[in-house]
Design a protein around this motif. Structure first.
Motif, PDB file in Angstrom:
ATOM      1  N   LYS A  61       0.848  -1.148   0.084  1.00 43.97           N
ATOM      2  CA  LYS A  61      -0.013  -0.005  -0.032  1.00 43.97           C
ATOM      3  C   LYS A  61       0.873   1.072  -0.035  1.00 43.97           C
ATOM      4  O   LYS A  61       1.750   1.428   1.187  1.00 43.97           O
ATOM      5  CB  LYS A  61      -0.929  -0.029   1.256  1.00 43.97           C
ATOM      6  N   ASP A  65      -2.226   6.011  -0.927  1.00 40.44           N
ATOM      7  CA  ASP A  65      -3.120   5.322  -0.410  1.00 40.44           C
ATOM      8  C   ASP A  65      -3.516   5.282   1.142  1.00 40.44           C
ATOM      9  O   ASP A  65      -4.286   5.390   1.739  1.00 40.44           O
ATOM     10  CB  ASP A  65      -3.362   3.982  -0.922  1.00 40.44           C
ATOM     11  N   GLU A 173      -8.894  -2.140  -4.638  1.00 33.25           N
ATOM     12  CA  GLU A 173      -8.023  -1.250  -3.547  1.00 33.25           C
ATOM     13  C   GLU A 173      -8.986  -0.324  -3.188  1.00 33.25           C
ATOM     14  O   GLU A 173      -8.634   0.261  -1.869  1.00 33.25           O
ATOM     15  CB  GLU A 173      -6.815  -1.048  -4.412  1.00 33.25           C
TER      16      GLU A 173
END
Length: 211
Positions: A61, A65, A173
């Motif tokens: 990640k 994000d 995601e």
């Protein structure tokens, strides 16, 4: 009471260096470390921190994000971005996305400590370079680089497309539908006057947004 600092960086040597720097100060202490964005999110769900120091380029990640998720999970915790990418590449987009300061990893140790204290006091930290970038944006908006014209969500989608993610992967995601991701992709291409995902990747590499 020492301010509780969370370090988020996938390189142990960077975390060790930051820990040594921070723990020389009487008013600051490292209360947690994470080697990835997912580890950081797990930690903030369990413990409280006064500030997170966050890298951009991480496995599982990325920092773009992770910043968004940290704000959703723990909106009262400020974030300082400390990245190997130069400020002119990411800083404006991430300041718009909610980080309270942005420094490159080659910043002087004294400036890193100063930024932590300023942000823990409830203010934003603007380096001289970032202040100049913001001033230029205000006085000469036409001089923005193309990726700086994107909204927060558009920038997220752009970053993932440029990194080679498919719309389906991005949808999973970001908890969006594939159709919504496709809409964002269309907007990004239009705003940046580009035609394909390959164009986005080339732009990102050329502007050193990805390596």
């Amino acid at each position: 009471m020492k301010k509780r600092v969370l370090l988020v960086d996938d390189h142990k040597i960077v975390r060790s260096g930051l820990r040594a720097l921070i723990e020389m100060e009487d008013d600051l202490g490292v209360a947690g470390e994470a080697a990835s964005g997912l580890e950081a999110l797990q930690l903030v769900r369990k413990e409280s921190f006064d500030i997170a120091i966050l890298d951009i380029s991480m496995p599982d990640k990325n920092g773009v994000d992770t910043l968004r998720d940290l704000q959703r999970i723990c909106p009262q915790m400020p974030v300082l971005i400390l990245s190997g990418f130069a400020q002119e590449q990411y800083a404006l987009n991430l300041i718009r996305s909610g980080c309270r300061g942005y420094l490159s990893k080659d910043a002087d140790p004294e400036e890193i400590i100063r930024a932590i204290r300023v942000i823990c006091a409830g203010r934003r930290y603007l380096s001289m370079e970032l202040a100049d970038l913001l001033a230029t944006e205000l006085t000469h908006p036409s001089e923005k680089r193309l990726h700086e014209t994107l909204s927060e969500r558009e920038f997220q989608v752009f970053f993932k497309l440029a990194s080679g993610k498919s719309p389906t992967e991005i949808a999973d995601e970001l908890f969006l539908s594939v159709k919504t991701v496709s809409t964002y992709r269309t907007r990004v291409l239009e705003k940046m006057n580009l035609k394909t995902n390959a164009d986005l990747t080339y732009y990102a590499i050329k502007n050193e947004l990805i390596s």
